[in-house]
Design a protein around this motif. Structure first.
Motif: not given
Length: 320
Positions: A79-108
């Protein structure tokens, strides 16, 4: 029979720490547990509070660097539980590339696909902000129309997981609240913040027209452990999306009023204002309250009320 392995990704964050605490308190610690973290090294108070058998790995969710070490030293997780995220909406808005690369767990997910047999359950934390916020009590099959980058990144993650993973449980969580963690997290916690500002005796603005279904953190841990135990026990294919919230639809004003009533603060300190009156640098959905019927029926667990959760939180804080 070999012990089952649970990997907690993002284990030094708020939910991650509470989950690790829940796993450590299981009678007989039935699982081998590994933890990934991005901040190095993991905080000492957390290490001191957990069993020495819990193994920590430094992993970069964007590149997948570190997952090979997990394979080598821990092995294939059940079992893998993925709690990792960039979860502050304002930060995500200012840095959409980081939001996508962290919040979409493609590497995992790509790492998990390197194992054979399709015998890994991914429990992934999503958000209520996948919903547009134009009505009350969203159901899981309602259309996802996020209004900000954070919500969009989480929708993209859900779609990626559903396409790539044989077994998954996606948990669309509302605001998670509760006691501070074993090693205090730097972010502001909602109930503690409300308690702190009201205790100063000055009037404070709270939104009267944004609604959520806040959920007590220890209930979220119970949901995750229940899914884990079910998967380990029967191994039946699992593909589900669940709204994870508390039973109460509340505004920020109502959240504050509950704290004031329990603490004995003057409720006139709570000044209702419209969310539209304040520029937060990011668009926020107005009403993303959720119908949790599926959660209750699927797991046979009823989360505590918002008021009871606040009482538990404040009681725990007074003891710490």
């Amino acid at each position: 029979m070999s012990r089952k392995r649970v990997l907690v990704v993002g284990g030094t964050g708020y939910l991650g720490q509470h989950l690790l605490q829940g796993l450590s308190e299981r009678q007989g610690t039935p699982y081998d547990v590994a933890v990934t973290h991005h901040s190095a090294p993991p905080p000492q108070p957390l290490l001191d509070a957990l069993p020495p058998s819990f193994v920590f790995f430094h992993v970069d969710m964007r590149t997948g660097s570190g997952f090979d070490a997990v394979s080598l030293k821990f092995g294939q997780p059940d079992v893998v539980v993925n709690c990792a995220a960039l979860s502050v909406p304002r930060v995500c808005e200012n840095d959409p590339d980081s939001a996508m690369s962290i919040n979409v767990p493609s590497a995992l997910v790509n790492w998990l696909s390197s194992f054979t047999g399709n015998r890994i359950l991914l429990i992934h934390l999503s958000t209520d902000q996948v919903y547009e916020g134009v009505k009350s009590f969203y159901k899981e099959d309602d259309e996802t129309v996020p209004v900000n980058v954070y919500g969009k990144s989480k929708v993209a993650a859900e779609k990626f997981i559903a396409e790539k993973c044989s077994n998954f449980a996606i948990l669309r969580s509302s605001i998670i609240f509760g006691p501070q963690t074993l090693s205090p997290v730097p972010k502001s916690l909602p109930i503690q913040w409300i308690d702190g500002v009201l205790s100063e005796g000055d009037k404070v603005d709270f939104f009267h027209d944004e609604y959520r279904c806040p959920v007590y953190v220890k209930d979220v841990v119970i949901f995750i452990l229940t899914l884990t135990n079910r998967w380990v026990a029967d191994g039946k294919q699992m593909q589900m999306v669940l709204n994870v919230g508390g039973p109460d639809r509340v505004s920020r004003v109502q959240m504050a009023e509950a704290v004031a009533e329990i603490r004995g603060y003057n409720s006139t300190l709570i000044k209702p204002v419209s969310a539209s009156s304040i520029d937060r640098g990011v668009k926020s959905p107005s009403d993303i309250s959720m119908d949790i019927t599926n959660l209750v029926q699927t797991l046979n667990i009823r989360p505590v009320t918002y008021r009871d959760g606040v009482k538990l939180t404040l009681t725990a804080e007074s003891k710490s």
